[in-house]
Motif scaffolding. Structure first.
Motif, PDB file in Angstrom:
ATOM      1  N   ARG B 120      38.982  80.990  73.570  1.00  0.00           N
ATOM      2  CA  ARG B 120      39.173  79.689  72.922  1.00  0.00           C
ATOM      3  C   ARG B 120      39.210  78.627  74.009  1.00  0.00           C
ATOM      4  O   ARG B 120      39.679  78.869  75.132  1.00  0.00           O
ATOM      5  CB  ARG B 120      40.487  79.691  72.136  1.00  0.00           C
ATOM      6  CG  ARG B 120      40.687  78.446  71.279  1.00  0.00           C
ATOM      7  CD  ARG B 120      41.942  78.537  70.455  1.00  0.00           C
ATOM      8  NE  ARG B 120      42.108  77.339  69.630  1.00  0.00           N
ATOM      9  CZ  ARG B 120      43.138  77.100  68.823  1.00  0.00           C
ATOM     10  NH1 ARG B 120      44.114  77.985  68.720  1.00  0.00           N
ATOM     11  NH2 ARG B 120      43.209  75.998  68.110  1.00  0.00           N
ATOM     12  N   ASP B 121      38.733  77.459  73.676  1.00  0.00           N
ATOM     13  CA  ASP B 121      38.777  76.332  74.601  1.00  0.00           C
ATOM     14  C   ASP B 121      40.210  76.197  75.132  1.00  0.00           C
ATOM     15  O   ASP B 121      41.161  76.080  74.339  1.00  0.00           O
ATOM     16  CB  ASP B 121      38.347  75.070  73.844  1.00  0.00           C
ATOM     17  CG  ASP B 121      38.180  73.854  74.747  1.00  0.00           C
ATOM     18  OD1 ASP B 121      37.301  73.035  74.456  1.00  0.00           O
ATOM     19  OD2 ASP B 121      38.949  73.719  75.720  1.00  0.00           O
ATOM     20  N   LEU B 122      40.360  76.245  76.449  1.00  0.00           N
ATOM     21  CA  LEU B 122      41.710  76.242  77.022  1.00  0.00           C
ATOM     22  C   LEU B 122      42.469  74.961  76.672  1.00  0.00           C
ATOM     23  O   LEU B 122      43.697  74.978  76.546  1.00  0.00           O
ATOM     24  CB  LEU B 122      41.639  76.413  78.538  1.00  0.00           C
ATOM     25  CG  LEU B 122      41.134  77.779  79.027  1.00  0.00           C
ATOM     26  CD1 LEU B 122      41.165  77.840  80.545  1.00  0.00           C
ATOM     27  CD2 LEU B 122      41.955  78.920  78.458  1.00  0.00           C
ATOM     28  N   ARG B 123      41.752  73.881  76.480  1.00  0.00           N
ATOM     29  CA  ARG B 123      42.438  72.630  76.101  1.00  0.00           C
ATOM     30  C   ARG B 123      43.078  72.780  74.725  1.00  0.00           C
ATOM     31  O   ARG B 123      44.172  72.281  74.456  1.00  0.00           O
ATOM     32  CB  ARG B 123      41.450  71.464  76.104  1.00  0.00           C
ATOM     33  CG  ARG B 123      40.962  71.084  77.508  1.00  0.00           C
ATOM     34  CD  ARG B 123      39.836  70.077  77.457  1.00  0.00           C
ATOM     35  NE  ARG B 123      38.667  70.638  76.778  1.00  0.00           N
ATOM     36  CZ  ARG B 123      37.562  69.954  76.513  1.00  0.00           C
ATOM     37  NH1 ARG B 123      37.471  68.681  76.828  1.00  0.00           N
ATOM     38  NH2 ARG B 123      36.547  70.537  75.901  1.00  0.00           N
ATOM     39  N   GLU B 124      42.377  73.490  73.856  1.00  0.00           N
ATOM     40  CA  GLU B 124      42.924  73.717  72.514  1.00  0.00           C
ATOM     41  C   GLU B 124      44.138  74.640  72.572  1.00  0.00           C
ATOM     42  O   GLU B 124      45.129  74.440  71.869  1.00  0.00           O
ATOM     43  CB  GLU B 124      41.861  74.357  71.612  1.00  0.00           C
ATOM     44  CG  GLU B 124      40.689  73.431  71.347  1.00  0.00           C
ATOM     45  CD  GLU B 124      39.634  74.114  70.487  1.00  0.00           C
ATOM     46  OE1 GLU B 124      38.576  73.506  70.294  1.00  0.00           O
ATOM     47  OE2 GLU B 124      39.873  75.239  70.024  1.00  0.00           O
ATOM     48  N   LYS B 177      35.977  79.225  68.030  1.00  0.00           N
ATOM     49  CA  LYS B 177      35.252  78.160  67.332  1.00  0.00           C
ATOM     50  C   LYS B 177      34.165  78.754  66.416  1.00  0.00           C
ATOM     51  O   LYS B 177      33.926  78.260  65.316  1.00  0.00           O
ATOM     52  CB  LYS B 177      34.607  77.226  68.353  1.00  0.00           C
ATOM     53  CG  LYS B 177      34.192  75.902  67.782  1.00  0.00           C
ATOM     54  CD  LYS B 177      34.010  74.875  68.886  1.00  0.00           C
ATOM     55  CE  LYS B 177      33.747  73.517  68.235  1.00  0.00           C
ATOM     56  NZ  LYS B 177      33.700  72.441  69.198  1.00  0.00           N
ATOM     57  N   ASP B 178      33.540  79.842  66.869  1.00  0.00           N
ATOM     58  CA  ASP B 178      32.506  80.486  66.043  1.00  0.00           C
ATOM     59  C   ASP B 178      33.109  81.066  64.779  1.00  0.00           C
ATOM     60  O   ASP B 178      32.484  81.079  63.720  1.00  0.00           O
ATOM     61  CB  ASP B 178      31.803  81.598  66.835  1.00  0.00           C
ATOM     62  CG  ASP B 178      30.909  81.042  67.932  1.00  0.00           C
ATOM     63  OD1 ASP B 178      30.596  81.788  68.874  1.00  0.00           O
ATOM     64  OD2 ASP B 178      30.544  79.848  67.849  1.00  0.00           O
ATOM     65  N   PRO B 183      31.872  82.046  60.221  1.00  0.00           N
ATOM     66  CA  PRO B 183      32.734  83.213  59.991  1.00  0.00           C
ATOM     67  C   PRO B 183      31.971  84.466  59.592  1.00  0.00           C
ATOM     68  O   PRO B 183      32.327  85.570  60.009  1.00  0.00           O
ATOM     69  CB  PRO B 183      33.690  82.751  58.886  1.00  0.00           C
ATOM     70  CG  PRO B 183      33.042  81.569  58.266  1.00  0.00           C
ATOM     71  CD  PRO B 183      32.207  80.936  59.309  1.00  0.00           C
ATOM     72  N   MET B 184      30.904  84.322  58.856  1.00  0.00           N
ATOM     73  CA  MET B 184      30.177  85.507  58.383  1.00  0.00           C
ATOM     74  C   MET B 184      29.493  86.208  59.536  1.00  0.00           C
ATOM     75  O   MET B 184      29.503  87.448  59.619  1.00  0.00           O
ATOM     76  CB  MET B 184      29.151  85.082  57.315  1.00  0.00           C
ATOM     77  CG  MET B 184      28.645  86.235  56.482  1.00  0.00           C
ATOM     78  SD  MET B 184      30.001  87.015  55.566  1.00  0.00           S
ATOM     79  CE  MET B 184      29.309  88.654  55.392  1.00  0.00           C
ATOM     80  N   GLU B 185      28.937  85.425  60.421  1.00  0.00           N
ATOM     81  CA  GLU B 185      28.274  86.000  61.601  1.00  0.00           C
ATOM     82  C   GLU B 185      29.259  86.805  62.450  1.00  0.00           C
ATOM     83  O   GLU B 185      28.974  87.914  62.905  1.00  0.00           O
ATOM     84  CB  GLU B 185      27.707  84.854  62.448  1.00  0.00           C
ATOM     85  CG  GLU B 185      26.252  85.014  62.824  1.00  0.00           C
ATOM     86  CD  GLU B 185      25.745  83.809  63.590  1.00  0.00           C
ATOM     87  OE1 GLU B 185      25.179  82.899  62.946  1.00  0.00           O
ATOM     88  OE2 GLU B 185      25.931  83.798  64.810  1.00  0.00           O
ATOM     89  N   CYS B 186      30.435  86.209  62.659  1.00  0.00           N
ATOM     90  CA  CYS B 186      31.475  86.897  63.443  1.00  0.00           C
ATOM     91  C   CYS B 186      31.944  88.155  62.731  1.00  0.00           C
ATOM     92  O   CYS B 186      32.177  89.197  63.366  1.00  0.00           O
ATOM     93  CB  CYS B 186      32.668  85.959  63.678  1.00  0.00           C
ATOM     94  SG  CYS B 186      32.268  84.570  64.749  1.00  0.00           S
ATOM     95  N   ALA B 187      32.049  88.064  61.425  1.00  0.00           N
ATOM     96  CA  ALA B 187      32.503  89.224  60.651  1.00  0.00           C
ATOM     97  C   ALA B 187      31.501  90.371  60.784  1.00  0.00           C
ATOM     98  O   ALA B 187      31.872  91.547  60.884  1.00  0.00           O
ATOM     99  CB  ALA B 187      32.703  88.831  59.194  1.00  0.00           C
TER     100      ALA B 187
END
Lengths: 423, 228
Positions: B120-124, B177-178, B183-187
């Protein structure tokens, strides 16, 4: 003459440093681990800084140097005092070989500062900066930068963040000072001790253990800073100089504090008079023994203490029962005390008379306390989360033939001899 | 990976028997799925996705749900003691367990792991952490973000290098972020990665992703996310 550099990191456990090396957080130290001998080091008993640094600087066990804790009793009284540098019965290494020139910075138990060939700035428990410095000509500059010998641990009781800011401030002043002395003094032996580590570990050990942010990162940040200084020192050392790094004890997580005197009261070994503010002066002549921080047990001898109730001849009537009772102490079925040693088993030397009669070896997680008048034996309301652990100090030696010089089971008392063999 | 395919050296007698027992132990041990990353990187969300889509999770609910994690933290307290005691890993076989990345170094090498590492973006991450701390301690002075960033970056580099060298670990790196945007792609990636362990339902996994959890999102032009 070969130069020797000593770096102390108060309270830094061997196992923690190994973890930080593995996780890439201390690259300069990691490099030294590859090149030198890195192993666990044993602290004396009890494993507190006053005793351990005294052993480190003299090369002797407490039975010879005479310091058995941060506190002691004024002879023939129950009044607490704080042993200092003048109480050491042996010479520190910088007075043993006075042909060499020394810089000793921030070593605990060196207050008030004494004359030496070189310069010295005391570490904790230094009460007054004016008496913490030799030569006194160094004082002006130290005051200009607002140099302090210790962190204000009181801030930790208000806020961990405030405490941490103070820790870094004190650290920066220490770094400024040692680097200046490094460059400006023609020394043969240079010793700097970083003590913020111990302060920090006592208050935020749990955050490190559980990897809880944000203080886990703060913890790492401090050791990053120490590592930067390790890098600076190594960079500025002569190639043929030797390096010894050490801590005076390790650290473990506190499960609970254990008020030994409360337990001794419950088991009939102490009888206390009542007063609004309880202290050692409440010990009555019916008392057989009492505890001094952190793990010391003194028999309440007649003639030794104002309300002494046990004759020296009767000690063997008291000691076995006392040892038995201490070993019986349990919490939720778990034994709290691993062993109880007699002083003769632990110490050798001329100071045995003043040594505690018994030494308690606690189970991991049980932080022994010597307070008087506490209601409960077990108390986990403490703000502290780290307790000393004597078996996990560290030693790192980089120098010629270091492998053959460092003993297999090294103790803090071995450091002076290691130094002389590296010369 | 693939210890089962290595040939067993031909030791004789008792040593041979010991080696065969050890190999059988490794082969018969079920793979442990580890959900890892820095704190506040979305690991709790991932644990919930895995649970909802068919993978059993190991958790003790020691830490209760709160405003920062309304669906719970999915933690298992014994994880924190892994460097001293890893017997609890037996309970994690065939399941998913959450482990912040600093503890990964202590995974014993005699087991097999499928590690899903959330980036995850470290700033986030730092912003999410600061928000949580402000809620818990309103007078909290935040640790310098630059300091945290530097420590996190150093750690990520070291852990990646370390994971690369571990023969008993399969690692899937996913971006937080993805998960929110695709979400479907990651799933589907999760389903493929874990196919030897469990048959996941990617539709259920994707549904679980909640855009409400993405409170600390930075708007970055042209999606130049600085994910380490």
């Amino acid at each position: 003459m070969k130069k020797i550099v000593l770096i102390g990191i108060d309270g830094a456990p061997y196992t923690m440093l190994a973890e930080l090396v593995k996780s890439g957080m201390m690259p300069n130290f990691a490099e030294l681990v590859k090149l030198g001998v890195f192993k666990q080091l044993s602290a004396p008993i009890p494993d507190n800084s006053a005793v351990s640094w005294s052993s480190i600087m003299t090369g002797e066990n407490p039975g010879l140097h005479g310091v058995f804790g941060f506190t002691d009793l004024i002879p023939n009284t129950y009044t607490i005092r704080f042993p200092n540098f003048h109480d050491l019965k042996c010479q520190p290494f910088w007075l043993q070989k006075q042909e060499k020139k020394y810089v000793i910075l921030n070593m605990p138990m060196t207050y008030p500062a004494k004359k030496l060939n070189g310069c010295l700035i005391s570490g904790f428990l230094a009460a007054d900066l004016n008496r913490s410095v030799f030569p006194s000509s160094l004082l002006k500059e130290l005051k200009e930068i607002d140099y302090r010998t210790d962190v204000d641990t009181g801030k930790a009781y208000k806020s961990k963040e405030l405490f941490f800011e103070d820790l870094l401030t004190v650290h920066e002043k220490r770094v400024q000072t040692y680097r200046k002395l490094w460059k400006n003094v023609k020394w043969d032996v240079f010793m700097i001790v970083f003590t913020g580590s111990d302060r920090m570990e006592h208050f935020i050990w749990a955050d490190f253990d559980d990897k809880e942010e944000p203080f886990y990162s703060r913890f790492l940040q401090y050791f990053e800073k120490v590592d930067e200084e390790i890098g600076w020192i190594v960079e500025h050392m002569n190639r043929d100089s030797s390096l010894i790094m050490m801590s005076d004890h390790g650290m473990k997580r506190i499960k609970t504090e254990v008020h030994l005197n409360t337990y001794l009261e419950q088991t009939g070994f102490i009888k206390l008079s009542k007063s609004e503010k309880m202290n050692y002066a409440n010990i009555t002549s019916e008392s057989k023994a009492f505890a001094l921080e952190p793990t010391r047990i003194h028999i309440n001898y007649k003639g030794k203490y104002p309300n002494g109730g046990v004759s020296f001849e009767d000690r063997e009537k008291v000691i076995p029962d006392l040892i038995s009772a201490l070993k019986e102490l349990k919490l939720d079925g778990e034994k709290v005390i691993v062993d109880v040693k007699r002083k003769e088993e632990v110490y050798t030397g001329t100071e045995l008379e003043t040594a505690p009669d018994l030494l308690v070896l606690p189970q991991n997680g049980y932080s022994m306390r010597g307070d008087i008048g506490k209601e409960r034996v077990f108390d986990n309301e403490t703000i502290l989360s780290g307790m000393h652990w004597g078996e996990d100090a560290f030693l790192l030696v980089k120098g010629e033939n270091a492998n053959s010089i460092v003993p297999e089971h090294a103790k803090v008392e071995d450091i002076v001899q290691i130094m002389s063999r590296l010369e | 990976m693939g210890n089962s395919k290595e040939s067993i050296p031909s030791y004789s007698g008792q040593r041979g028997q010991e080696m065969k027992t050890y190999r059988a132990y490794q082969n018969n041990h079920k793979t442990i799925v580890i959900v890892s990353g820095l704190p506040r990187s979305g690991t709790s969300m991932l644990m919930q996705m895995l649970e909802d889509s068919g993978l059993e999770v190991l958790t003790d609910n020691y830490r209760k749900p709160d405003r920062d994690n309304p669906n719970g933290y999915y933690e298992y307290e014994p994880v924190k003691s892994i460097k001293d005691d890893h017997r609890w890993l037996a309970k994690a076989e065939g399941k998913a367990v959450k482990m912040v990345s600093q503890f990964l170094f202590y995974l014993p090498s005699d087991r097999k792991y499928k590690i899903i590492f959330m980036n995850r973006d470290l700033r986030e991450i730092i912003a999410s952490q600061n928000k949580m701390l402000e809620r818990l301690n309103p007078s909290h002075n935040s640790v310098s973000d630059k300091t945290m960033m530097r420590i996190f970056q150093k750690h990520i580099k070291v852990i990646r290098d370390w994971l690369y060298k571990q023969k008993n670990c399969d690692v899937l790196y996913l971006n937080y972020k993805d998960f929110i945007q695709k979400p479907m792609e990651c799933a589907e990636l999760l389903k493929e990665f874990l196919k030897d362990v469990v048959t996941l339902d990617p539709v259920k996994a994707a549904k679980t992703c909640s855009l409400k959890l993405y409170r600390q999102r930075y708007s970055i032009p042209n999606d130049k996310s600085k994910v380490v």
